[in-house]
Design an enzyme around this catalytic site. Structure first.
Site, PDB file in Angstrom:
ATOM      1  N   ASP A  12       0.827  -1.212   0.000  1.00 35.51           N
ATOM      2  CA  ASP A  12       0.000   0.000   0.000  1.00 35.51           C
ATOM      3  C   ASP A  12       0.863   1.266   0.000  1.00 35.51           C
ATOM      4  O   ASP A  12       1.946   1.287   0.579  1.00 35.51           O
ATOM      5  CB  ASP A  12      -0.906  -0.014   1.241  1.00 35.51           C
ATOM      6  N   HIS A  29       2.344   3.780  -8.959  1.00 35.14           N
ATOM      7  CA  HIS A  29       2.115   2.347  -9.230  1.00 35.14           C
ATOM      8  C   HIS A  29       3.272   1.751 -10.022  1.00 35.14           C
ATOM      9  O   HIS A  29       3.715   0.637  -9.768  1.00 35.14           O
ATOM     10  CB  HIS A  29       0.812   2.151 -10.019  1.00 35.14           C
ATOM     11  N   LEU A 122       9.826 -21.064  -5.380  1.00 30.83           N
ATOM     12  CA  LEU A 122       9.024 -20.039  -4.689  1.00 30.83           C
ATOM     13  C   LEU A 122       7.665 -19.960  -5.377  1.00 30.83           C
ATOM     14  O   LEU A 122       7.593 -19.872  -6.599  1.00 30.83           O
ATOM     15  CB  LEU A 122       9.723 -18.670  -4.791  1.00 30.83           C
TER      16      LEU A 122
HETATM   17  C1  IPE Z   1      -5.405  -2.612  -0.100  1.00 30.63           C
HETATM   18  O1  IPE Z   1      -5.081  -1.282  -0.261  1.00 30.63           O
HETATM   19  C2  IPE Z   1      -5.435  -3.294  -1.428  1.00 30.63           C
HETATM   20  C3  IPE Z   1      -4.156  -3.500  -2.076  1.00 30.63           C
HETATM   21  C4  IPE Z   1      -2.983  -3.237  -1.593  1.00 30.63           C
HETATM   22  C5  IPE Z   1      -4.227  -4.098  -3.364  1.00 30.63           C
HETATM   23  P1  IPE Z   1      -6.190  -0.143  -0.392  1.00 30.63           P
HETATM   24  O2  IPE Z   1      -5.458   1.127  -0.535  1.00 30.63           O
HETATM   25  O3  IPE Z   1      -7.169  -0.484  -1.440  1.00 30.63           O
HETATM   26  O4  IPE Z   1      -6.906  -0.219   1.023  1.00 30.63           O
HETATM   27  P2  IPE Z   1      -7.904   0.802   1.719  1.00 30.63           P
HETATM   28  O5  IPE Z   1      -9.045   1.018   0.775  1.00 30.63           O
HETATM   29  O6  IPE Z   1      -7.158   2.054   1.969  1.00 30.63           O
HETATM   30  O7  IPE Z   1      -8.287   0.135   2.990  1.00 30.63           O
HETATM   31  C1  IPE Z   2      -1.315   0.405  -3.963  1.00 28.72           C
HETATM   32  O1  IPE Z   2      -1.424   1.515  -3.219  1.00 28.72           O
HETATM   33  C2  IPE Z   2      -2.413  -0.556  -3.775  1.00 28.72           C
HETATM   34  C3  IPE Z   2      -3.194  -0.867  -4.970  1.00 28.72           C
HETATM   35  C4  IPE Z   2      -4.493  -0.928  -4.933  1.00 28.72           C
HETATM   36  C5  IPE Z   2      -2.536  -1.145  -6.241  1.00 28.72           C
HETATM   37  P1  IPE Z   2      -2.596   2.574  -3.334  1.00 28.72           P
HETATM   38  O2  IPE Z   2      -2.972   2.788  -4.750  1.00 28.72           O
HETATM   39  O3  IPE Z   2      -3.715   2.189  -2.439  1.00 28.72           O
HETATM   40  O4  IPE Z   2      -1.876   3.867  -2.787  1.00 28.72           O
HETATM   41  P2  IPE Z   2      -2.423   4.883  -1.720  1.00 28.72           P
HETATM   42  O5  IPE Z   2      -2.769   4.098  -0.497  1.00 28.72           O
HETATM   43  O6  IPE Z   2      -3.612   5.532  -2.347  1.00 28.72           O
HETATM   44  O7  IPE Z   2      -1.283   5.809  -1.498  1.00 28.72           O
HETATM   45 MG    MG Z   3      -4.072   2.510  -0.434  1.00 29.11          MG
END
Ligand code: IPE
Ligand code: IPE
Ligand code: MG
Length: 224
Positions: A12, A29, A122
């Site tokens: 995240d 990303h 893995l």
């Molecule tokens: C969780 O992250 C999903 C992934 C990392 C793919 P999000 O950014 O979507 O989570 P929330 O919505 O902040 O809880």
């Molecule tokens: C990556 O982080 C998770 C995915 C859903 C790909 P985010 O896109 O949720 O990034 P933040 O949390 O908005 O910074």
């Molecule tokens: Mg996020």
């Protein structure tokens, strides 16, 4: 020292990273994929057998179409670029979640899984269109259909992760302390590490620090 077989990661913070750099969320990303590559290499080195990466949740469909489109095109490029190398390195790729994407991506995912299915160095479980609640509901439906009794064993065996041990470690980067519908059943006894760093800034030293800390934890599983 605790043995370590399975690491799960909620990757995240990409979007915020891109914005912090005065670029786009999508730029974040793209950068995040570089961390994915580093963590895969480090997992191979550490002889970790299972790495589960949360790449797209069932809730992520709420995001703007343009971001979703970008994420899936990144994934396509990543697979096309890396799958042969993964195969050489004896990595097995497995998708957890419902494969309901474009025809092209569905095909690519299936081919990648097939190509690497015999590998055993893995296993990377890519959680894509993954939601833990829907996974559990699905397990119950399969159990009902097969006429089985409901038990911890039958539930575990009918999750997407049926043939792999539960995660020893869960890492969530991005300074957010929640599970966001990830592996709710499987994380019952995992050691959880919430990291402040955004995913693109997370590196192999951070990963190794967590693994070393994990090794020293007294895991009780209810015992003393
Ligand atoms: C969780 O992250 C999903 C992934 C990392 C793919 P999000 O950014 O979507 O989570 P929330 O919505 O902040 O809880
Ligand atoms: C990556 O982080 C998770 C995915 C859903 C790909 P985010 O896109 O949720 O990034 P933040 O949390 O908005 O910074
Ligand atoms: Mg996020």
């Amino acid at each position: 020292m605790n043995p370590i077989k399975h690491v799960a990661i909620i990757m995240d913070g990409n979007g915020r990273w891109g914005i912090n750099k005065k670029r786009s969320r999508n730029f974040g990303h793209k950068q995040g994929l570089k961390t994915v590559e580093k963590i895969i290499i480090e997992s191979l080195k550490k002889n970790i057998k299972f790495l589960t990466l949360f790449a797209f949740s069932t809730e992520n469909w709420k995001r703007p179409k343009s971001e979703i489109k970008f994420l899936f095109s990144l994934l396509e490029d990543f697979l096309v670029k890396n799958i042969k190398d993964f195969n050489k390195k004896k990595i097995k790729l497995s998708v957890i979640g419902k494969k309901k994407f474009s025809k092209k991506l569905n095909k690519l995912l299936k081919e990648s899984e097939k190509l690497t299915s015999k590998n055993n160095k893995l296993q990377i479980n890519l959680a894509l269109n993954y939601g833990s609640k829907s996974e559990i509901v699905n397990a119950f439906m399969v159990i009902k259909k097969k006429g089985l009794k409901i038990s911890e064993k039958t539930i575990s065996r009918n999750l997407y992760t049926s043939d792999i041990p539960d995660p020893d470690i869960l890492i969530r980067t991005g300074n957010t302390n929640r599970l966001s519908n990830f592996l709710l059943w499987q994380l019952a006894y995992s050691e959880i590490f919430f990291e402040k760093k955004l995913w693109p800034d997370f590196n192999k030293n951070d990963y190794n620090r967590i693994i070393n800390n994990y090794k020293k934890i007294k895991r009780n599983f209810g015992n003393i």
